[in-house]
Motif scaffolding. Structure first.
Motif, PDB file in Angstrom:
ATOM      1  N   MET A  21       0.764  -1.154  -0.006  1.00 37.79           N
ATOM      2  CA  MET A  21       0.027  -0.027  -0.025  1.00 37.79           C
ATOM      3  C   MET A  21       0.761   1.410  -0.126  1.00 37.79           C
ATOM      4  SD  MET A  21      -2.645   1.199   2.712  1.00 37.79           S
ATOM      5  CE  MET A  21      -3.529   2.776   2.663  1.00 37.79           C
ATOM      6  N   THR A  22       0.542   2.112  -0.713  1.00 33.79           N
ATOM      7  CA  THR A  22       1.356   3.513  -0.871  1.00 33.79           C
ATOM      8  C   THR A  22       1.205   4.219   0.467  1.00 33.79           C
ATOM      9  OG1 THR A  22       0.964   3.416  -3.290  1.00 33.79           O
ATOM     10  CG2 THR A  22       1.548   5.603  -2.003  1.00 33.79           C
ATOM     11  N   ARG A  23       2.246   4.889   0.927  1.00 35.46           N
ATOM     12  CA  ARG A  23       2.382   5.568   2.177  1.00 35.46           C
ATOM     13  C   ARG A  23       1.292   6.909   1.859  1.00 35.46           C
ATOM     14  NH1 ARG A  23       5.182   4.624   6.249  1.00 35.46           N
ATOM     15  NH2 ARG A  23       5.361   6.723   6.881  1.00 35.46           N
ATOM     16  N   GLN A  24       0.594   7.510   2.904  1.00 35.13           N
ATOM     17  CA  GLN A  24      -0.251   8.602   2.772  1.00 35.13           C
ATOM     18  C   GLN A  24       0.310   9.759   3.791  1.00 35.13           C
ATOM     19  OE1 GLN A  24      -4.439   7.881   2.751  1.00 35.13           O
ATOM     20  NE2 GLN A  24      -4.174   5.714   3.145  1.00 35.13           N
ATOM     21  N   ASN A  25      -0.040  10.766   3.377  1.00 37.11           N
ATOM     22  CA  ASN A  25       0.313  11.721   4.283  1.00 37.11           C
ATOM     23  C   ASN A  25      -0.882  12.018   5.376  1.00 37.11           C
ATOM     24  OD1 ASN A  25       2.827  12.856   3.293  1.00 37.11           O
ATOM     25  ND2 ASN A  25       1.435  13.524   1.546  1.00 37.11           N
ATOM     26  N   LEU A  26      -0.871  12.232   6.596  1.00 36.78           N
ATOM     27  CA  LEU A  26      -1.808  12.211   7.478  1.00 36.78           C
ATOM     28  C   LEU A  26      -1.576  13.410   8.228  1.00 36.78           C
ATOM     29  CD1 LEU A  26      -4.219  10.956   9.019  1.00 36.78           C
ATOM     30  CD2 LEU A  26      -2.666   9.510  10.226  1.00 36.78           C
ATOM     31  N   LEU A  27      -2.518  14.265   8.345  1.00 39.72           N
ATOM     32  CA  LEU A  27      -2.733  15.574   9.062  1.00 39.72           C
ATOM     33  C   LEU A  27      -3.604  15.399  10.168  1.00 39.72           C
ATOM     34  CD1 LEU A  27      -1.789  18.403   9.297  1.00 39.72           C
ATOM     35  CD2 LEU A  27      -3.550  18.916   7.486  1.00 39.72           C
ATOM     36  N   LEU A  28      -3.009  15.553  11.482  1.00 39.02           N
ATOM     37  CA  LEU A  28      -3.992  15.345  12.759  1.00 39.02           C
ATOM     38  C   LEU A  28      -4.139  16.752  13.124  1.00 39.02           C
ATOM     39  CD1 LEU A  28      -2.114  12.295  14.126  1.00 39.02           C
ATOM     40  CD2 LEU A  28      -4.243  12.441  12.541  1.00 39.02           C
ATOM     41  N   ILE A  29      -5.091  17.042  13.780  1.00 34.80           N
ATOM     42  CA  ILE A  29      -5.585  18.268  14.282  1.00 34.80           C
ATOM     43  C   ILE A  29      -6.015  18.000  15.662  1.00 34.80           C
ATOM     44  CG2 ILE A  29      -6.764  20.572  14.251  1.00 34.80           C
ATOM     45  CD1 ILE A  29      -5.046  19.858  11.720  1.00 34.80           C
ATOM     46  N   PRO A  30      -5.300  18.750  16.818  1.00 35.89           N
ATOM     47  CA  PRO A  30      -5.917  18.156  18.193  1.00 35.89           C
ATOM     48  C   PRO A  30      -7.307  19.359  18.649  1.00 35.89           C
ATOM     49  CG  PRO A  30      -3.505  19.012  17.992  1.00 35.89           C
ATOM     50  CD  PRO A  30      -4.237  19.351  16.648  1.00 35.89           C
ATOM     51  N   GLY A  31      -7.522  19.201  19.625  1.00 29.53           N
ATOM     52  CA  GLY A  31      -8.918  19.690  20.217  1.00 29.53           C
ATOM     53  C   GLY A  31      -8.386  20.877  21.203  1.00 29.53           C
ATOM     54  N   GLY A  83     -10.378  20.087  16.742  1.00 30.28           N
ATOM     55  CA  GLY A  83      -9.784  19.612  15.454  1.00 30.28           C
ATOM     56  C   GLY A  83     -10.579  19.265  14.440  1.00 30.28           C
ATOM     57  N   GLY A  84     -11.933  18.838  14.782  1.00 28.18           N
ATOM     58  CA  GLY A  84     -12.911  18.350  13.987  1.00 28.18           C
ATOM     59  C   GLY A  84     -13.335  19.654  13.073  1.00 28.18           C
ATOM     60  N   TYR A  85     -13.633  20.579  14.009  1.00 28.41           N
ATOM     61  CA  TYR A  85     -14.132  22.023  13.453  1.00 28.41           C
ATOM     62  C   TYR A  85     -13.081  22.558  12.461  1.00 28.41           C
ATOM     63  CZ  TYR A  85     -17.039  21.565  17.595  1.00 28.41           C
ATOM     64  OH  TYR A  85     -17.402  20.994  18.745  1.00 28.41           O
ATOM     65  N   VAL A  86     -11.943  22.443  12.734  1.00 28.45           N
ATOM     66  CA  VAL A  86     -10.886  22.942  11.838  1.00 28.45           C
ATOM     67  C   VAL A  86     -10.947  22.037  10.574  1.00 28.45           C
ATOM     68  CG1 VAL A  86      -8.049  23.348  11.561  1.00 28.45           C
ATOM     69  CG2 VAL A  86      -9.220  23.821  13.843  1.00 28.45           C
ATOM     70  N   ALA A  87     -11.254  20.786  10.656  1.00 30.03           N
ATOM     71  CA  ALA A  87     -11.170  19.824   9.576  1.00 30.03           C
ATOM     72  C   ALA A  87     -12.137  20.156   8.540  1.00 30.03           C
ATOM     73  CB  ALA A  87     -11.186  18.471  10.096  1.00 30.03           C
ATOM     74  N   PHE A  88     -13.447  20.655   9.242  1.00 30.42           N
ATOM     75  CA  PHE A  88     -14.476  21.107   8.334  1.00 30.42           C
ATOM     76  C   PHE A  88     -14.100  22.376   7.629  1.00 30.42           C
ATOM     77  CE2 PHE A  88     -17.684  18.936  11.496  1.00 30.42           C
ATOM     78  CZ  PHE A  88     -18.092  18.269  10.322  1.00 30.42           C
ATOM     79  N   GLU A  89     -13.391  23.285   8.231  1.00 31.54           N
ATOM     80  CA  GLU A  89     -12.938  24.413   7.740  1.00 31.54           C
ATOM     81  C   GLU A  89     -11.880  24.047   6.437  1.00 31.54           C
ATOM     82  OE1 GLU A  89     -12.823  28.348   6.262  1.00 31.54           O
ATOM     83  OE2 GLU A  89     -14.234  27.163   7.763  1.00 31.54           O
ATOM     84  N   ILE A  90     -11.213  23.151   6.795  1.00 30.82           N
ATOM     85  CA  ILE A  90      -9.854  22.764   5.720  1.00 30.82           C
ATOM     86  C   ILE A  90     -10.582  22.130   4.505  1.00 30.82           C
ATOM     87  CG2 ILE A  90      -8.170  20.988   5.203  1.00 30.82           C
ATOM     88  CD1 ILE A  90      -7.310  21.670   8.082  1.00 30.82           C
ATOM     89  N   TRP A  91     -11.834  21.192   4.727  1.00 34.91           N
ATOM     90  CA  TRP A  91     -12.541  20.966   3.941  1.00 34.91           C
ATOM     91  C   TRP A  91     -13.241  21.807   2.964  1.00 34.91           C
ATOM     92  CZ3 TRP A  91     -13.126  16.445   1.124  1.00 34.91           C
ATOM     93  CH2 TRP A  91     -14.327  16.355   0.429  1.00 34.91           C
ATOM     94  N   ARG A  92     -13.663  22.843   3.389  1.00 33.69           N
ATOM     95  CA  ARG A  92     -14.230  24.086   2.836  1.00 33.69           C
ATOM     96  C   ARG A  92     -13.351  24.805   2.121  1.00 33.69           C
ATOM     97  NH1 ARG A  92     -18.138  24.471   7.660  1.00 33.69           N
ATOM     98  NH2 ARG A  92     -16.279  25.326   8.824  1.00 33.69           N
ATOM     99  N   GLN A  93     -12.173  25.071   2.460  1.00 31.67           N
ATOM    100  CA  GLN A  93     -11.135  25.639   1.571  1.00 31.67           C
ATOM    101  C   GLN A  93     -10.514  25.033   0.692  1.00 31.67           C
ATOM    102  OE1 GLN A  93      -8.488  28.144   4.173  1.00 31.67           O
ATOM    103  NE2 GLN A  93      -9.975  28.777   5.454  1.00 31.67           N
ATOM    104  N   ALA A  94     -10.143  23.579   0.975  1.00 34.46           N
ATOM    105  CA  ALA A  94      -9.479  23.114   0.027  1.00 34.46           C
ATOM    106  C   ALA A  94      -9.812  21.506  -0.053  1.00 34.46           C
ATOM    107  CB  ALA A  94      -7.937  23.098   0.445  1.00 34.46           C
ATOM    108  N   PRO A  95     -11.152  21.105  -0.445  1.00 32.68           N
ATOM    109  CA  PRO A  95     -11.376  19.666  -0.447  1.00 32.68           C
ATOM    110  C   PRO A  95     -10.903  18.866  -1.502  1.00 32.68           C
ATOM    111  CG  PRO A  95     -13.105  21.340  -1.701  1.00 32.68           C
ATOM    112  CD  PRO A  95     -12.019  22.193  -1.203  1.00 32.68           C
ATOM    113  N   GLU A  96     -10.237  19.563  -2.700  1.00 26.55           N
ATOM    114  CA  GLU A  96      -9.448  18.833  -3.525  1.00 26.55           C
ATOM    115  C   GLU A  96      -8.199  18.250  -2.753  1.00 26.55           C
ATOM    116  OE1 GLU A  96      -7.588  22.902  -3.463  1.00 26.55           O
ATOM    117  OE2 GLU A  96      -9.621  22.057  -3.594  1.00 26.55           O
ATOM    118  N   ARG A  97      -7.633  18.651  -1.664  1.00 25.32           N
ATOM    119  CA  ARG A  97      -6.430  18.109  -1.109  1.00 25.32           C
ATOM    120  C   ARG A  97      -6.543  17.089  -0.111  1.00 25.32           C
ATOM    121  NH1 ARG A  97      -3.042  23.311   0.481  1.00 25.32           N
ATOM    122  NH2 ARG A  97      -1.624  21.754   1.064  1.00 25.32           N
ATOM    123  N   VAL A  98      -8.016  17.010   0.367  1.00 20.12           N
ATOM    124  CA  VAL A  98      -8.100  15.980   1.258  1.00 20.12           C
ATOM    125  C   VAL A  98      -8.464  14.583   0.520  1.00 20.12           C
ATOM    126  CG1 VAL A  98      -9.844  15.484   3.310  1.00 20.12           C
ATOM    127  CG2 VAL A  98      -9.001  17.610   2.704  1.00 20.12           C
TER     128      VAL A  98
END
Length: 232
Positions: free
Chosen positions: A1-11, A66-81
């Motif tokens: 399996m190809t390694r992935q980049n994993l971005l973790l956002i704390p609370g 971190g989930g709220y930030v994840a939603f905002e990252i999705w809103r700003q750059a869904p093509e990267r997620v």
């Protein structure tokens, strides 16, 4: 399996320590980066700062704030997620009572009583059976101290002004993990069911005998769920 980049956002009041066990357990699958989220006082700027230093494409996981930030990252750059995990979080905004509680905590912090805030929040952060677990409560206290007063105030302001994320849920078209502790006192199971129902490809996982900080309280169960999510 190809390694992935994993971005973790704390609370809220949390650091990369929140994800220590996951960072170790998933290191064979992913190159892991922790997102900083205490330097700005709104989600838009927090997400933009994280995106500037993030890989071009990544799997994204956030717990609580971190989930709220994840939603905002999705809103700003869904093509990267490439995939998204929402842990012990929710899509809805605060109630008036919750907003007032946050304002009261900011006032306490500004009066020089920041060191007592994590103690007030501890019964909401972890399962009641773990409140005498000195290793766990000590780690939570250390994260709060590392975040600091100014970081806490920034984070709390960002939380109070966050938008409703239910419209964003409906646009998520990548594999999603929605996970929470059965006894999560801050973001209960029903809130996660709502998110899972709105996301097209969501897997809902409930961790038994677990409060809000699932990654620290039940790391083995969370590791297993996140491994399945990354490999799926």
């Amino acid at each position: 399996m190809t390694r992935q980049n994993l971005l973790l956002i704390p609370g809220l009041l949390c650091t990369g320590r929140l994800w220590r066990d996951q960072s170790a357990a998933l290191a064979d699958l992913a190159d892991i980066q922790i997102g900083e989220h205490h330097l700005d006082d709104n989600l838009s700027d927090i997400a933009a700062r994280i995106l500037r230093s993030a890989p071009d494409r990544f799997a994204l996981a956030g717990l609580s704030m971190g989930g709220y930030v994840a939603f905002e990252i999705w809103r700003q750059a869904p093509e990267r997620v490439q995939r998204i995990a929402l842990l012990d979080t929710r899509a809805t905004t605060d109630t008036p009572a919750e907003t007032q509680r946050r304002k009261d905590l900011i006032a306490l912090a500004r009066k020089g009583r920041f060191t007592g805030i994590h103690e007030r929040l501890m019964p909401l952060f972890i399962h009641h059976d773990r409140l005498d677990d000195r290793e766990l409560t000590g780690a939570v206290a250390e994260m709060a101290e590392a975040t600091g007063r100014d970081g806490f105030i920034n984070q709390t302001k960002a939380l109070m002004t966050r938008p409703d994320a239910r419209p964003a849920c409906a646009t998520i078209d990548v594999p999603a993990l929605v996970l929470c502790g059965r006894q999560d006192a801050l973001t209960p199971v029903a809130m996660h069911q709502e998110m899972a129902d709105l996301i097209a490809d969501a897997d809902l996982k409930i961790i038994e005998d677990c409060g809000h900080l699932s990654t620290m309280e039940r790391p083995e169960a969370v590791n297993e769920a996140m491994r399945e999510w990354l490999q799926g």
